[in-house]
Every structure is written in C-alpha cells, then in structure tokens.
Design an enzyme around this catalytic site. Structure first.
Site, PDB file in Angstrom:
ATOM      1  N   ASP A 254       1.360  -3.688  -1.138  1.00  0.00           N
ATOM      2  CA  ASP A 254       2.345  -4.471  -0.410  1.00  0.00           C
ATOM      3  C   ASP A 254       1.761  -5.871  -0.170  1.00  0.00           C
ATOM      4  OD1 ASP A 254       4.657  -5.269   0.835  1.00  0.00           O
ATOM      5  OD2 ASP A 254       4.775  -3.576   2.207  1.00  0.00           O
ATOM      6  N   TYR A 255       2.622  -6.729   0.324  1.00  0.00           N
ATOM      7  CA  TYR A 255       2.358  -8.174   0.464  1.00  0.00           C
ATOM      8  C   TYR A 255       1.062  -8.442   1.239  1.00  0.00           C
ATOM      9  CZ  TYR A 255       4.619 -12.856   0.504  1.00  0.00           C
ATOM     10  OH  TYR A 255       4.983 -14.160   0.281  1.00  0.00           O
TER      11      TYR A 255
END
Ligand code: BGC
Length: 709
Positions: A254-255
């Site tokens: 994820d980011y």
C-alpha cells in the site's frame, strides 16, 4: 528463452528495481504526498509502474516514454482505484453489498473495467475484501459488511467482473490483506490484534475466494496484526497466500507502507524496511521509494538476494505479459461510443435502486401516490456531489443526479419544494424555521439527511457515528411540524449510522448509502413505486456506540442473555440486539414462507443436499425477496457462532404468486477451523435456518445430522 527471461537477463539492477516500483502521478491524490515530475524516472527505467494516471492522451503520452524512450522498452503498468465505478459511479461497495446479487456485483465491475480501460487503466485496486463489524471505521464503506460469506461471494464476483476470464478486462487487486477491518476501536491505521481463529473464520475467506477466482494482485494492509506489520508478514503473504492458497500473482504494497515499517518499529532504515518487505513477499513498492533506494543497500548487506529480486521482477513482467501490454502497450485506450456510456448509466440506476434498503415503512407510506406537493427538507436533498460517495477518483464533480432532480423528473406534475434547513455538519440553526414552513400543506414530507461523502472512506473514522452537525435538530423540528402526518426519511451514509430516534419517528426510512451517478433517479424509482425496494442490510445497525461491535455471528458464551437472570450477558442501559439486524429490508410486497424441506436428513463431508422453502407474495405489488440460509452447529469441539451464513438466493413474485427457493448446501460448507485450526468436519446435529434476516424469529429451522464418510 522466453521474452521475460531474456529481459531479466538484460536488465541492470536499477531497471529491475524500476519494475518493482510504482509511483503516483498527480491525476488523483490518494496518499499523503505525490511524486514530482515522473518523466525522467520513467525514461531512466527507475519507474516501471504508475498509479493515479488516466485519460487516453495522458496515458498514451506517458506510455510512449516507457515504450519508445527507455533502453528495454518495457511498458508501464498503470493502476487506479476504480472502486465503485470510474467516470460513471455505482453505489459504494457497502451499499452494493446490500443487493445480494452476484450477477450485479460482476456486471458493475465489468462495466467499470471497460470504462477504466478506455482511459488507459490496466489495474484497479479493488475489490476491497475487508470484513468489518465496526461502523466507526470509515473504510467500512469500501467493503462487504460484517459477514465472511458475503465477503467471499463479492470478492469472487468482482474479480470475475473486473478481469474477465483471461485478464481481457483489467487486473484486480484484493485488498487490504488482512484484518484491516479489525482496527482497534475502529480508528483508522490503528493496530489490529485478533485471534488466529477470527483471522481464519472472518478475515481470510474473502481473500481465499479472490485467489480462487484468479485475482491478479493482492495488497497488504497498512496495519500490523499482533505485532507484525502486514507489509512484513512473511507467514501470511508468502506461506499462506503463495504456499497454502497457491497465489502466483503480484503483491503490491500500500501507499508508502514499506517506509512506514520504520514507524511501526520493525526496521531501522529504508534498506531494512525494503528487505523485510521483499522477504515477506511484496513485489511492488507503491510510493515508498524503498525498493529503488533501499534494496541496493540491502543487497550489499546481504539482507536479500538477487534471486529474490529477480523472482519479484518475473512476477511483474508476467502480469504485464498476461495483460497483453507487450503486444499492445496502449491496450483498450480510446473514446467510447455514446451508446455504451448511456447503457452504463442504465446499469448505475438499476444498481442504485437494488442497493437501497427500506428499513421501515409503517402503514405502507411508500410508495407515494402522486402527491400534489412534496416538502423535501435536508442538506442531502440537492447535493449531487455528495452522491458520488467515497471513491470517485475519475468521476467529475458534476454529473450525479440529486434527489430533487430525480424526483422532479419522475413527478412532473408534483410541486417539489426544497430547503436544506442546515448544512451537513455545520453549527447554524438559522435555516431550520424556514425549512419547516415547507411542511405546511404538503401532502408528503421527505427528509434527506446523513453524512457527507468524505465522512467515510480512508482516514475517516468517526467516534460518534450519528447524524452529523445539527441535522437531528432539523429532523426534530420537521417531526413536530408534521404532527400526525408521516415523514419519509432518506438516509445517506457510508456506514450504518446510529439513529434510533430518527428510525422511531420516521414512518419510512430508506438507507440509500451513496448511490452514485444515478442517485436521484434511482431514489425516485423507489419512492414512486416504479421499482420495489429489494436491498437487505449487509451490516447490523447498532442502537448505541457502546454496543459496537454488534454482529449476528457472535457466540453464545456461558451465560447468554436472559432478561429474567441478572447474571447473564447484557447491558444495564441498552438491548443486546441491533436496531436493524443483518439481512433486514422491506419491499412493497408481503412475503410469507413455509414448508422448509431438505433433500436428505444426513450429510457427509463430500456430500450435498438441497434446501427448499416455499414463498408467497401476499401483497398487492410485484416485489423481490432475499432468502438467507444459515447454519448453527450446537455442539462441537470448539464453539460455533449462533448463526453462520451459508447461502442466499432471491425470488421475484407478482402479487398473489407463489414459488420456491432452492439452495445447495455442501458438506464442505459446514467445515470450520478445528481445535488446531485445520479444516474440521464434525459429525453431529446441525440446525439449518432459512428466512429473511439473521433473527431467529424470522427463520424456519430444520435439523440435519452430519455423518462421517
Ligand atoms: C489506500 C489503498 C489505495 C492506495 C492507492 C492507499 O492510501 O489504502 O486502498 O489503493 O492508497 O490509491
């Protein structure tokens, strides 16, 4: 040698790490920071994948840089959060879950995939598979609700819809693996700490279903699970996903999550963070820059091997090949025919209508019989932008149909007066008095209240998931002005809101969630009776925040509730039950069930039986009913939930018509993680409960005996 092996043989370390890097373009903002100019990184091969880029020209220009201006010409993989539609918006996922319609779930995903593909998108970060029982958590809006069986059914349908049978659609990404929905106290990004049993029974099934459906990619959650951040969770990412489930696709962080391993406190620097993530099984680093700058150091320190880097690169290149990007880096890009766009709006309207849940309809106040004047009051009555919901990355701010627009189009002869009264979360009551005057002489009074779209979704937890601002005061004033006249309430939200007073005083209450592009038209279809409501809530609605989590799959415990016995499980100041139970939802028909029958009295692990029930529509209107099949294993070596969902089906009946619903129950459906958490099939009696909601009073029950082979 295959193209992929040739490429790996020809690549520098920098180029390999570029294939393991995904950088955000600025066309949508979905994280705390975006990258600067990405052209140089693409041309040098340091960026091999992008997110948050779309639009035929932009994508073509950017892809051109990778294909024509890099040494090896490897095309970019471009991802975007196409969560509940791309430019055309469907209802938010929690709302669409309420449709209990796998064909619809797949159809909206397919339609969104086509629309996104035309905009140059190859990968969507969906479906979100996080089962959640805590409405404080804002991301509950993105998921399937409280039940693992529903989570698995949606995951399978969405993967098939997005991807097609052989990735001719766009690649899907099952996220956020795993147990993100169990964040402590519903607070976004907080840690999770649940039992291995709950992980297996509640949080893993949707991911297993996504893998079985051939999902191309998986994204680990930001969160940690019992002390191990998911971004570094080798046991779950590699041993479980790749080992046990046989997942062969790409795992995308994820980011910035790899860099956040330092915040978690398991990595001292970026090189250690990168090494932990790669060791755990993560192939692509989204937005942390950890693989690009950390892995070379990790390699020098001997924390990872080049073979591990190559294995990740191979998986990324295989995905690009499977998507056909080497053959056609511009796959799917173009302008769609107007007819396709129009058909998508038709689907969006149907999906929005199927997702709304009629929670209450006293005295059959809905549907409305052609009123002369409607008083439409509340901040969500003319709020087209809010109808978009939590994830609308590529949808324009304009383009959704508001409630007032939809009603005016559907009822051209009705005068519809609208006033906001208050804003969604403002502190000003000045507009209430004027809004309330609209009730004078109105033949129908409709309240439009709820949350703003950005009050759910990422980083949108709420400690008080009630009606925000001063909306309750507005509602109270309207109820007072209405007197004995019924008030219809349309409730917009990304979670089940805690609204016992509103529910009590409204004659009709329709949970519309955030319906998307065709919101107002779909709501008008329901209000006028053109369509009968058919949504069923996929999540329990608490009466009070202190009840959270309240869900139907709880266990009995040693001192189950008994009103007459003080020393049993209860509150002094609230009932145990939710305000609206899982599966609840009304229609304009009146359904009666009878004659539950099973094709056999016994079931083996490898066997199957048919469960049938007769259904009659004794009402005056055609409508659709949803039938749920639950089981309850009363005595087993480990305790079982009071009800476990094992199936659901639908039946549409004309007034006065009757029919039957048949559902299949397999022996394997009744397996559960045994005392040592391995699949377990325990001979003995199991109750089979069939009906309209997870409430014993609304279920018919039979008993079967499970027998050894
Ligand atoms: C979210 C993901 C999303 C990603 C890319 C993150 O902040 O947690 O769900 O896919 O951003 O936009």
């Amino acid at each position: 040698m295959s193209r992929i092996e040739q490429l790996i043989g020809a690549m520098t370390l920098g180029e390999k790490l570029g294939q393991l890097t995904m950088t955000a373009a600025p066309y949508a903002v979905t994280g705390p920071f975006v990258a600067g100019d990405i052209s140089a990184g693409i041309k040098s091969g340091a960026i091999g994948n992008l997110l948050n880029l779309y639009g035929p020209d932009t994508v073509a220009k950017t892809q051109h840089l990778a294909v024509e201006e890099t040494r090896l010409g490897i095309p970019l993989l471009i991802g975007l959060d196409v969560i509940h539609g791309h430019r055309t918006l469907f209802p938010v996922p929690l709302g669409e879950a309420a449709a209990f319609d796998p064909a619809l779930w797949a159809a909206t995903a397919h339609a969104a995939a086509r629309e996104a593909a035309a905009d140059g998108v190859h990968l969507t970060f969906a479906p979100m598979c996080d089962v959640c029982r805590d409405p404080r958590w804002g991301r509950i809006v993105e998921g399937p609700g409280e039940d693992p069986f529903v989570g698995a059914a949606i995951a399978a349908a969405k993967v098939a819809g997005f991807q097609g049978s052989n990735l001719e659609g766009i690649a899907a990404c099952a996220k956020h693996f795993a147990a993100y929905g169990a964040v402590t106290a519903g607070r976004e990004y907080a840690s999770t700490d649940i039992s291995a049993r709950t992980l297996q029974e509640v949080h893993l099934p949707a991911f297993a279903a996504a893998v079985a459906a051939g999902v191309a990619t998986i994204m680990p959650a930001f969160t940690e699970l019992g002390g191990v951040p998911m971004t570094a969770h080798k046991e779950l990412l590699t041993d479980y996903l790749r080992g046990e489930l046989g997942f062969e696709g790409v795992i995308i962080s994820d980011y910035n999550a790899i860099a956040e391993l330092m915040h978690h406190g398991v990595a001292a620097d970026l090189a250690e963070a990168a090494a932990l993530a790669l060791q755990a099984g993560i192939d692509i680093d989204m937005m942390a820059g950890a693989y690009g700058s950390g892995l070379p150091i990790a390699l020098e320190r001997g924390l990872v091997s080049l073979a591990q880097v190559d294995a990740a690169v191979r998986r990324v290149l295989i995905l690009k090949e499977r998507l056909g990007l080497f053959k056609d880096p511009y796959r799917g890009v173009g302008v769609e025919a107007a007819e396709i766009v129009a058909q998508r709006r038709v689907l969006a309207r149907a999906a929005a209508a199927k997702s709304a849940v009629l929670l209450k309809n006293d005295g059959g106040v809905l549907p409305l019989a052609k009123p002369r004047r409607i008083a439409l009051i509340g901040p969500l009555g003319d709020a087209a932008e809010e109808m978009r919901g939590a994830w609308a990355a590529a949808a324009p701010m304009t383009g959704c149909v508001s409630v007032v627009e939809g009603l005016r189009a559907a009822l051209p002869d009705t005068k519809i007066d609208h006033a906001k009264g208050v804003t969604i979360d403002g502190g000003d009551t000045i507009g209430i008095a004027e809004a309330v005057t609209l009730c004078d002489g109105a033949d129908a009074i409709i309240l439009c209240v709820g949350e703003a779209a950005n009050m759910s979704g990422e980083a949108a937890s709420r400690a008080h998931p009630h009606l925000p601002g001063l909306q309750q005061a507005l509602c109270d004033a309207v109820f007072a002005a209405a007197g004995t006249r019924p008030v219809i309430t349309l409730l917009f939200s990304g979670r089940p809101l805690i609204v016992p007073a509103l529910a009590e005083k409204s004659a009709a209450l329709l949970a519309a969630w955030f319906p998307g592009s065709e919101a107002g038209n779909a709501i008008a279809d329901l209000i006028t009776g053109k369509v009968s409501p058919s949504g069923r809530t996929p999540i329990s609605w608490p009466r009070a925040t202190g009840q959270i989590p309240v869900f139907f799959g709880e266990r009995n415990g040693g001192r189950p509730f008994n009103a007459a016995d003080h020393y049993t499980s209860k509150y002094l100041d609230s009932e145990n039950t939710p305000l609206f139970v899982f599966g609840h939802g009304l229609s304009y028909g009146r359904f009666v069930f009878s004659n539950l029958r099973l094709s056999a009295a016994t079931l083996t692990e490898k066997g199957a039986l048919t469960v049938q029930v007769d259904v009659a529509n004794d009402g005056a209107r055609a409508a659709e009913e949803t039938i749920f099949l639950f089981s309850h294993d009363k005595v087993a070596q480990v305790t079982r939930p009071l009800l476990e969902l094992k199936g659901f089906g639908k039946i549409a009946l004309e007034p006065g018509a009757r029919g039957a619903v048949s559902l299949t129950l397999r022996g394997t459906d009744l397996r559960f993680p045994g005392p040592r958490l391995t699949p377990w099939f325990e001979p003995g009696e199991v109750e089979i409960c069939v009906g309209t909601a997870a409430d014993r009073t609304r279920l018919l029950t039979a008993t079967i005996t499970l027998v050894a082979q």
